[in-house]
Design a protein around this motif. Structure first.
Motif, mmCIF file in Angstrom:
data_model
loop_
_atom_site.group_PDB
_atom_site.id
_atom_site.type_symbol
_atom_site.label_atom_id
_atom_site.label_comp_id
_atom_site.label_asym_id
_atom_site.label_seq_id
_atom_site.Cartn_x
_atom_site.Cartn_y
_atom_site.Cartn_z
ATOM 1 N N THR A 32 27.015 49.275 50.594
ATOM 2 C CA THR A 32 25.919 50.197 50.917
ATOM 3 C C THR A 32 26.461 51.625 50.915
ATOM 4 O O THR A 32 27.386 51.938 51.648
ATOM 5 N N SER A 74 24.331 55.541 53.964
ATOM 6 C CA SER A 74 23.681 55.177 55.224
ATOM 7 C C SER A 74 23.308 56.438 55.993
ATOM 8 O O SER A 74 23.858 57.510 55.722
ATOM 9 N N PHE A 75 22.456 56.275 56.971
ATOM 10 C CA PHE A 75 22.252 57.431 57.856
ATOM 11 C C PHE A 75 23.087 57.223 59.118
ATOM 12 O O PHE A 75 23.528 56.109 59.408
ATOM 13 N N LYS A 89 27.682 59.279 65.644
ATOM 14 C CA LYS A 89 28.605 59.135 64.520
ATOM 15 C C LYS A 89 28.606 60.314 63.556
ATOM 16 O O LYS A 89 29.557 60.526 62.814
ATOM 17 N N GLU A 119 14.731 53.230 53.713
ATOM 18 C CA GLU A 119 16.136 53.628 53.865
ATOM 19 C C GLU A 119 16.519 53.577 55.347
ATOM 20 O O GLU A 119 17.587 53.098 55.716
ATOM 21 N N ILE A 120 15.604 54.034 56.191
ATOM 22 C CA ILE A 120 15.905 54.135 57.624
ATOM 23 C C ILE A 120 16.002 52.753 58.279
ATOM 24 O O ILE A 120 16.928 52.482 59.044
ATOM 25 N N SER A 173 19.549 50.907 56.952
ATOM 26 C CA SER A 173 20.898 51.450 56.734
ATOM 27 C C SER A 173 21.416 52.303 57.883
ATOM 28 O O SER A 173 21.996 53.363 57.665
ATOM 29 N N ASN A 174 21.213 51.835 59.096
ATOM 30 C CA ASN A 174 21.750 52.562 60.249
ATOM 31 C C ASN A 174 23.242 52.252 60.366
ATOM 32 O O ASN A 174 23.634 51.202 60.840
ATOM 33 N N TYR A 175 24.078 53.187 59.918
ATOM 34 C CA TYR A 175 25.525 52.967 59.877
ATOM 35 C C TYR A 175 26.054 52.474 61.231
ATOM 36 O O TYR A 175 25.685 53.038 62.241
ATOM 37 N N PRO A 176 26.873 51.442 61.314
ATOM 38 C CA PRO A 176 27.508 50.709 60.198
ATOM 39 C C PRO A 176 26.743 49.449 59.767
ATOM 40 O O PRO A 176 27.319 48.595 59.115
ATOM 41 N N LEU A 177 25.463 49.358 60.145
ATOM 42 C CA LEU A 177 24.700 48.173 59.759
ATOM 43 C C LEU A 177 24.081 48.375 58.380
ATOM 44 O O LEU A 177 23.793 49.493 57.978
ATOM 45 N N SER A 178 23.853 47.254 57.701
ATOM 46 C CA SER A 178 23.140 47.320 56.430
ATOM 47 C C SER A 178 22.411 46.019 56.195
ATOM 48 O O SER A 178 22.935 44.946 56.460
#
Lengths: 390, 302
Positions: free
Chosen positions: A205, A208-209, A214, B43-44, B47-52
């Motif tokens: 990925t 990411s946001f 972070k 997208e939101i 993809s909340n870093y570090p999750l995907s």
């Protein structure tokens, strides 16, 4: 053997040697000759690359972003309004740690519309996370492009690099340049081996946001990497010298600074004019020198103070302005000296906006007036008739 | 059971049409794809870093440049001899594809990149709090087109993006809806096999933005087709080659009344006249896409 090439052609021939796989651009004066030359090289099969003619600079930067994330070496070029339109993507490319290399053929920004040279365009991208290197002449512009790929793709760095060269003064001027030998280039710049890239074999990925807990760290690490890139830029310049037998490409370069009591600080093609002046003044026994800044980002504050140690007066010349604040480079130079017991007198001079000529007389006036005491002109050679009086 | 390429556990709302549509598209396209995604809800919530939630290679760059990013991906695969590795999908909501990203999308179509573009149409800027987009339909209540003394909500019907796509001469354009999962699957599988640019628009209800019951997402999506509001069809090489047909179309009120975004049409004086305008749009669609079954024609399977 040296070739007499137009600057743009010399850049294109250098890019060919760097073997980018995807090139994307949108035409804008004075960048056009670079991408036209590259298109011809691709059309003739001398350059094996996908050349994507896009519908805007925003898309040009986005195409190279996508291609770089897919593991390809990439190239784009622009200037002025094109760079402003790209700006959003430029921040994104740096944030995503993609080693894109681009040329900015420096030009003024609108309004008023001006196709002529200054450096206001690339200055707007100074906070974007890109490494910015400024060339004095065609040869250095070529050399910096080759170094740019090495620096960008260095696994310790993985950040984009913008090579800035003055529009027309370099892009459209015929100068003798030493072309690169393929064998040497391949030794200096091997094929790009990406660390991570988009592939179903390893579905990662990208983009990411980040939540507030972070985001700061993501920005900090780019800043820290840019600080560390100073060492890599220096290493690369040294290695370049070993392979190609010519210098340049360090963070800064000095010219007659050893015994100087007065120094000019500047970036880009104006350095050539300053060298002529300094040569003339030196003949008269005047102790004047030049500090050329090649790397504006990362900003070589320490290198600047070291090089200018003991010098009493420093004139910072720049082809850019932060409207409502004044000179940009001059403040950063001043900041480098802040907190020292003995600081030199540092004055800023804004010159050459929108392609205005910078005659030797003007440069000499800056020296004479400032050397003798005053001379904080800020905007040099203003035409008060146009302004309706002082 | 086949693995879902959009993993569960993402943070989409209950009843989200878009997350359902994305899962159907990915599963139909298969693992050998690379997805470029526009900024927005999808997208939101993934993809909340570090999750995907992405089980396929996925990139999000910005809002309006998805098609250009996808163009770069496709070019890189091509030049590196990796074309057989993956098909490229460029996707986003109606804001990212039809409004701010339309120029990049048009460029990608015109340059003939081998990319499938997918627009998850939820008829507004839902991620930023339900503002109107170019694909918001007539008389819709959004936070930037509120009904008022002088307003019935959004004052224009939606932009016809499939027709704009077809005008580029691209080989495949299709419109479908989350109400017909098999239709999405078939259209994606058909499109992805075609070399060149393809466009699929998927009607994806947003319970939050449409002020509808999460449990009624599929019903609303189905009614949109059954009333003629949102025809489901295919265009091959610029010509309409198939459209979903019915023996009898339903009145638009049945569709409108389930959604708070149209509630003012039933409570405000003069609403009847506005509903007539919407019925007219549906009637024109029914005629244009020849949506009424003739004697002897059979109902298509969903």
């Amino acid at each position: 053997m040296e070739k007499l090439w137009e600057g743009s052609r010399a850049i294109a021939e250098t890019i060919k040697m760097c073997r980018p796989k995807v090139i994307s651009a949108y035409p804008i004066t004075p960048q056009t000759h670079i991408v036209e030359s590259l298109s011809q090289l691709a059309a003739d099969g001398d350059l094996v690359a996908e050349f994507i003619n896009v519908e805007s600079e925003h898309s040009a930067a986005s195409v190279v972003l996508g291609a770089s994330a897919t593991g390809a070496r990439t190239y784009t070029a622009t200037t002025s309004q094109g760079l402003l339109l790209m700006l959003e993507v430029l921040y994104n490319i740096a944030g995503m740690r993609l080693p894109v290399v681009m040329t900015c053929a420096n030009r003024a920004v609108s309004a008023p519309l001006s196709i002529w040279n200054d450096q206001q365009d690339s200055f707007t991208a100074r906070d974007s996370g890109w490494i910015q290197l400024y060339a004095e002449d065609s040869q250095e512009a070529c050399d910096l492009h080759l170094m740019a790929y090495r620096i960008a793709e260095d696994k310790r760095i993985m950040l984009p690099v913008m090579v800035c060269l003055d529009g027309f003064f370099i892009s459209h001027t015929f100068e003798p340049v030493e072309p690169f030998e393929e064998e040497n280039v391949k030794q200096f710049l091997p094929d790009y081996q990406p660390l991570h890239y988009l592939t179903p074999k390893n579905p990662l990925t990208f983009g990411s946001f980040a939540e507030p807990d972070k985001y700061t760290e993501a920005r900090y690490i780019i800043h820290r990497t840019l600080e560390e890139s100073k060492m890599v830029i220096r290493e690369t310049a040294e290695d370049f010298k070993k392979v190609f037998g010519r210098g340049g490409g360090d963070l800064v370069e000095d010219y007659f600074l050893e015994d100087a009591d007065f120094a000019f600080v500047a970036m880009g093609s104006i350095i050539g004019s300053l060298k002529d002046l300094v040569d003339k003044l030196r003949e008269k026994g005047e102790k004047v020198g030049i500090l050329k800044i090649i790397s504006f980002r990362p900003f070589p504050g320490k290198e600047i103070t070291t090089a200018l140690e003991g010098i009493e007066k420093i004139a910072v010349l720049e082809k850019a302005v932060s409207l409502g604040s004044g000179g940009i480079l001059v403040k950063e130079v001043k900041e480098s000296f802040y907190g020292r017991k003995k600081t030199p007198q540092i004055n800023g001079f804004i010159v050459g906006l929108g392609g205005r000529d910078i005659p030797q007389d003007s440069l000499e006036n800056i020296y004479r007036e400032f050397h003798q005491g005053s001379g904080d002109a800020s905007f040099v050679d203003l035409n008060y008739e146009l302004l309706g009086g002082k | 059971m086949k693995k879902n390429l959009l993993a569960p556990g993402h943070s989409a709302c209950a009843g989200c049409g878009e997350s359902l549509a994305i899962r159907l598209v990915l599963n139909a396209a298969g693992e050998n794809i690379i997805v470029a995604n526009a900024t927005g809800c999808s997208e939101i919530f993934t993809s909340n870093y570090p999750l995907s939630a992405w089980e396929v290679p996925w990139i999000h760059s910005l809002f309006e440049n998805t098609a250009a990013v996808a163009s770069g991906i496709e070019a890189a695969l091509k030049v590196s001899g990796r074309k057989s590795e993956a098909k490229v999908i460029a996707q986003g909501g109606d804001g990212g594809m039809a409004d701010i990203g339309l120029q990049a999308l048009s460029g990608m179509w015109e340059r003939w990149h081998d990319v499938l573009s997918v627009c998850y149409d939820n008829e507004g800027y839902m991620n930023t709090g339900i503002q109107r987009s170019g694909l918001t339909p007539l008389d819709t209540k959004t936070t930037t087109t509120p009904p008022g003394k002088f307003s019935w909500g959004n004052y224009r019907p939606k932009k016809n993006l499939p027709l704009i796509a077809a005008a580029h001469g691209i080989p495949y354009v299709a419109v479908t809806t989350v109400a017909y999962p098999r239709d999405i699957e078939e259209k994606v599988q058909k499109a992805i096999k075609i070399e060149g640019p393809k466009y699929i628009q998927i009607y994806s209800p947003c319970p939050l933005g449409w002020r509808s019951e999460p449990s009624q997402t599929i019903e609303i999506a189905r009614l949109a087709v059954e009333t003629g509001i949102y025809p489901v069809y295919e265009m091959i090489n610029g010509k309409i080659t198939s459209a979903k047909k019915f023996s009898k179309l339903k009145p638009v009120e049945e569709f409108l009344k389930l959604q708070g975004r149209f509630s003012h049409l039933f409570t405000k004086e003069g609403g009847d006249e506005e509903i007539k305008k919407i019925q007219k749009i549906a009637d024109d669609n029914i005629n244009q896409f020849d949506m009424i079954l003739k004697d002897g024609e059979e109902l298509q399977k969903e």
